[in-house]
Design a protein around this motif. Structure first.
Motif, PDB file in Angstrom:
ATOM      1  N   PHE A 256      34.914  21.128   0.716  1.00 37.32           N
ATOM      2  CA  PHE A 256      35.112  19.684   0.528  1.00 37.32           C
ATOM      3  C   PHE A 256      35.418  18.997   1.861  1.00 37.32           C
ATOM      4  CE2 PHE A 256      36.733  20.865  -3.936  1.00 37.32           C
ATOM      5  CZ  PHE A 256      35.444  20.792  -4.434  1.00 37.32           C
ATOM      6  N   ILE A 257      36.268  19.630   2.678  1.00 37.57           N
ATOM      7  CA  ILE A 257      36.614  19.039   3.980  1.00 37.57           C
ATOM      8  C   ILE A 257      35.372  18.944   4.854  1.00 37.57           C
ATOM      9  CG2 ILE A 257      38.017  19.290   6.060  1.00 37.57           C
ATOM     10  CD1 ILE A 257      40.043  20.862   4.331  1.00 37.57           C
ATOM     11  N   ALA A 258      34.547  19.987   4.824  1.00 37.28           N
ATOM     12  CA  ALA A 258      33.312  19.977   5.623  1.00 37.28           C
ATOM     13  C   ALA A 258      32.385  18.830   5.182  1.00 37.28           C
ATOM     14  CB  ALA A 258      32.599  21.319   5.513  1.00 37.28           C
ATOM     15  N   GLN A 259      32.337  18.572   3.868  1.00 36.55           N
ATOM     16  CA  GLN A 259      31.533  17.446   3.376  1.00 36.55           C
ATOM     17  C   GLN A 259      32.042  16.119   3.936  1.00 36.55           C
ATOM     18  OE1 GLN A 259      31.410  17.513  -0.898  1.00 36.55           O
ATOM     19  NE2 GLN A 259      30.274  19.421  -1.000  1.00 36.55           N
ATOM     20  N   GLU A 260      33.368  15.947   3.958  1.00 38.81           N
ATOM     21  CA  GLU A 260      33.946  14.708   4.501  1.00 38.81           C
ATOM     22  C   GLU A 260      33.671  14.587   5.989  1.00 38.81           C
ATOM     23  OE1 GLU A 260      35.283  12.273   2.708  1.00 38.81           O
ATOM     24  OE2 GLU A 260      34.696  13.487   0.992  1.00 38.81           O
ATOM     25  N   MET A 261      33.735  15.690   6.697  1.00 39.40           N
ATOM     26  CA  MET A 261      33.392  15.674   8.122  1.00 39.40           C
ATOM     27  C   MET A 261      31.952  15.213   8.305  1.00 39.40           C
ATOM     28  SD  MET A 261      35.297  19.282   9.008  1.00 39.40           S
ATOM     29  CE  MET A 261      34.246  19.671  10.388  1.00 39.40           C
ATOM     30  N   GLY A 262      31.074  15.712   7.436  1.00 39.57           N
ATOM     31  CA  GLY A 262      29.663  15.324   7.521  1.00 39.57           C
ATOM     32  C   GLY A 262      29.464  13.833   7.308  1.00 39.57           C
ATOM     33  N   ARG A 263      30.223  13.235   6.377  1.00 40.00           N
ATOM     34  CA  ARG A 263      30.098  11.789   6.137  1.00 40.00           C
ATOM     35  C   ARG A 263      30.461  10.996   7.382  1.00 40.00           C
ATOM     36  NH1 ARG A 263      32.338  13.258   0.963  1.00 40.00           N
ATOM     37  NH2 ARG A 263      30.814  12.934  -0.702  1.00 40.00           N
ATOM     38  N   ILE A 280      24.735  13.450  21.183  1.00 33.54           N
ATOM     39  CA  ILE A 280      26.015  14.100  20.898  1.00 33.54           C
ATOM     40  C   ILE A 280      26.208  14.272  19.392  1.00 33.54           C
ATOM     41  CG2 ILE A 280      28.523  13.824  21.051  1.00 33.54           C
ATOM     42  CD1 ILE A 280      28.023  12.381  23.750  1.00 33.54           C
ATOM     43  N   VAL A 281      25.815  13.259  18.633  1.00 40.42           N
ATOM     44  CA  VAL A 281      25.935  13.330  17.169  1.00 40.42           C
ATOM     45  C   VAL A 281      25.083  14.471  16.614  1.00 40.42           C
ATOM     46  CG1 VAL A 281      25.348  12.147  15.016  1.00 40.42           C
ATOM     47  CG2 VAL A 281      26.607  10.931  16.801  1.00 40.42           C
ATOM     48  N   VAL A 282      23.881  14.631  17.151  1.00 44.80           N
ATOM     49  CA  VAL A 282      23.006  15.731  16.706  1.00 44.80           C
ATOM     50  C   VAL A 282      23.670  17.082  16.983  1.00 44.80           C
ATOM     51  CG1 VAL A 282      20.825  16.922  17.155  1.00 44.80           C
ATOM     52  CG2 VAL A 282      20.862  14.435  16.904  1.00 44.80           C
ATOM     53  N   MET A 283      24.311  17.206  18.122  1.00 39.65           N
ATOM     54  CA  MET A 283      24.997  18.458  18.464  1.00 39.65           C
ATOM     55  C   MET A 283      26.176  18.705  17.513  1.00 39.65           C
ATOM     56  SD  MET A 283      24.877  18.014  22.611  1.00 39.65           S
ATOM     57  CE  MET A 283      25.853  19.462  22.985  1.00 39.65           C
ATOM     58  N   MET A 284      26.890  17.647  17.137  1.00 41.59           N
ATOM     59  CA  MET A 284      27.981  17.801  16.177  1.00 41.59           C
ATOM     60  C   MET A 284      27.444  18.242  14.815  1.00 41.59           C
ATOM     61  SD  MET A 284      30.889  14.880  16.876  1.00 41.59           S
ATOM     62  CE  MET A 284      29.849  13.449  16.972  1.00 41.59           C
ATOM     63  N   LYS A 285      26.327  17.659  14.398  1.00 41.27           N
ATOM     64  CA  LYS A 285      25.724  18.041  13.121  1.00 41.27           C
ATOM     65  C   LYS A 285      25.328  19.516  13.125  1.00 41.27           C
ATOM     66  CE  LYS A 285      23.866  13.578  11.596  1.00 41.27           C
ATOM     67  NZ  LYS A 285      22.645  12.828  11.245  1.00 41.27           N
ATOM     68  N   ASP A 286      24.817  19.990  14.246  1.00 40.80           N
ATOM     69  CA  ASP A 286      24.420  21.395  14.347  1.00 40.80           C
ATOM     70  C   ASP A 286      25.624  22.312  14.159  1.00 40.80           C
ATOM     71  OD1 ASP A 286      22.606  23.612  15.051  1.00 40.80           O
ATOM     72  OD2 ASP A 286      23.822  23.721  16.849  1.00 40.80           O
ATOM     73  N   GLN A 287      26.742  21.981  14.808  1.00 44.63           N
ATOM     74  CA  GLN A 287      27.959  22.783  14.651  1.00 44.63           C
ATOM     75  C   GLN A 287      28.462  22.747  13.206  1.00 44.63           C
ATOM     76  OE1 GLN A 287      29.428  24.637  17.271  1.00 44.63           O
ATOM     77  NE2 GLN A 287      27.493  24.097  18.228  1.00 44.63           N
ATOM     78  N   LEU A 288      28.398  21.567  12.594  1.00 43.54           N
ATOM     79  CA  LEU A 288      28.882  21.423  11.223  1.00 43.54           C
ATOM     80  C   LEU A 288      28.017  22.210  10.241  1.00 43.54           C
ATOM     81  CD1 LEU A 288      30.863  20.142   9.247  1.00 43.54           C
ATOM     82  CD2 LEU A 288      29.323  18.171   9.082  1.00 43.54           C
ATOM     83  N   GLU A 289      26.714  22.230  10.437  1.00 42.91           N
ATOM     84  CA  GLU A 289      25.839  22.987   9.540  1.00 42.91           C
ATOM     85  C   GLU A 289      26.163  24.479   9.588  1.00 42.91           C
ATOM     86  OE1 GLU A 289      23.579  22.114   7.192  1.00 42.91           O
ATOM     87  OE2 GLU A 289      24.492  20.158   7.570  1.00 42.91           O
ATOM     88  N   GLN A 290      26.511  24.980  10.765  1.00 45.88           N
ATOM     89  CA  GLN A 290      26.897  26.385  10.872  1.00 45.88           C
ATOM     90  C   GLN A 290      28.204  26.648  10.129  1.00 45.88           C
ATOM     91  OE1 GLN A 290      26.434  28.087  14.935  1.00 45.88           O
ATOM     92  NE2 GLN A 290      25.373  26.198  15.445  1.00 45.88           N
ATOM     93  N   ILE A 291      29.113  25.680  10.168  1.00 48.80           N
ATOM     94  CA  ILE A 291      30.359  25.802   9.414  1.00 48.80           C
ATOM     95  C   ILE A 291      30.069  25.830   7.913  1.00 48.80           C
ATOM     96  CG2 ILE A 291      32.481  24.582   8.771  1.00 48.80           C
ATOM     97  CD1 ILE A 291      32.673  23.622  11.670  1.00 48.80           C
ATOM     98  N   LYS A 292      29.255  24.878   7.435  1.00 52.01           N
ATOM     99  CA  LYS A 292      28.941  24.800   6.009  1.00 52.01           C
ATOM    100  C   LYS A 292      28.281  26.076   5.512  1.00 52.01           C
ATOM    101  CE  LYS A 292      28.311  19.786   5.440  1.00 52.01           C
ATOM    102  NZ  LYS A 292      27.319  18.728   5.121  1.00 52.01           N
TER     103      LYS A 292
END
Length: 299
Positions: A256-263, A280-292
């Motif tokens: 759930f926290i990861a979903q909120e981070m994604g928003r 930079i946003v694209v790089m953050m999305k890449d890191q978040l997808e690995q977390i999810k």
């Protein structure tokens, strides 16, 4: 500390006439999905074993198996020849009565017929054995040991996941800090582009009204709230990993926290109409997808 849902445990118990192996393995699943294969000698303890597993493992696709390797051939299950002959005779009688085509004698047909006969009731004669209470208790103890080994395996995997998540969270935090230098540059550029456009149009306009409209427009592109909320989510993610594990585990909450981070990251992307910020946003999305992706493996 978090635990992985992936694990394996194995215990072997030696008896005078046989060796019993207890194995349990688990993979990720939204709920506890338990599959049990217990040797016929120990079926009376199956409910007790099921209860042990359910109390120790809240989530995961779990396969539990107790297999027996007999040391003495006379104790092994035997083919009940007379019963199989009777089944074969009844099948032949039924075929003739129904006027069916005789079964061929090629290898494939014979193999299929034999498989069917061996699956018939009482085709395999299992020698009745009296299992002592001490032996049953030993099997339950072995199951407990296997479950403990699996839990230790899950903890070790959880430590690896913890390190990976911490690294990814810190990377997102660092990337977020890289956004700040571009913010003022971006708003100044937007303001200048609007003024240049009005100059090119060579029309009269109310400068005070234009200034008000520009302030309103630029405020809509402000990302301070998103940055604050994203930092809070990053902190909460780490705090949740460090918290004691309750009955529900950590995995769902971290998801759930990861979903909120994604928003928040997506909103940053929609407001960041500047090339460097978008990168930079694209790089953050890449890191978040690995977390999810890996959160799915967390208990």
């Amino acid at each position: 500390m978090i635990q992985s849902m992936t694990g394996f445990g194995k215990t072997t118990v030696e008896f005078p006439n046989k060796k019993v192996t207890v194995e349990i393995k688990s993979l990720n699943s939204k709920q506890l999905d338990l599959s049990m294969k217990v040797a016929y000698q120990y079926r009376e303890r199956e409910m007790q074993l099921r209860s042990l597993i359910q109390s120790a493992l809240q989530r995961g696709k779990v396969d539990f198996n107790i297999s027996v390797e007999m040391k003495a051939a006379q104790d092994a299950p035997r083919v009940n020849t007379e019963v199989i002959k009777e089944y074969k005779a009844q099948i032949d009688d039924l075929r003739r009565e129904l006027g069916l085509t005789p079964i061929g004698f090629d290898a494939e047909s014979s193999a299929l017929l034999m498989q069917s006969l061996l699956r018939m009731p009482d085709a395999i004669a299992v020698q009745a054995q009296s299992i002592e209470t001490e032996e049953l208790d030993s099997i339950v103890k072995a199951a407990q040991e296997a479950i403990e080994k699996l839990t230790d395996f899950r903890r070790q995997e959880g430590e690896s996941l913890y390190r990976m998540f911490t690294e990814k969270i810190n990377t997102i935090r660092e990337l977020l800090a890289q956004v700040e230098p571009f913010e003022k540059m971006r708003t100044d550029k937007i303001r200048q582009n609007i003024l240049d456009r009005f100059e090119q149009l060579a029309i009269d306009y109310d400068r005070n009204r234009l200034e008000q409209e520009m302030i309103y427009y630029i405020e809509k592109l402000d990302i301070n709230e998103e940055k604050i909320r994203l930092r809070n989510h990053l902190d909460y993610f780490i705090e949740t990993m460090d918290s004691p594990m309750d009955a529900g585990g950590h995995g769902k909450k971290l998801g759930f926290i990861a979903q909120e981070m994604g928003r928040e990251i997506n909103t940053l992307g929609s407001k960041s109409n500047q090339a460097e910020m978008q990168r930079i946003v694209v790089m953050m999305k890449d890191q978040l997808e690995q977390i999810k992706e890996q959160v799915l493996n967390v208990m």
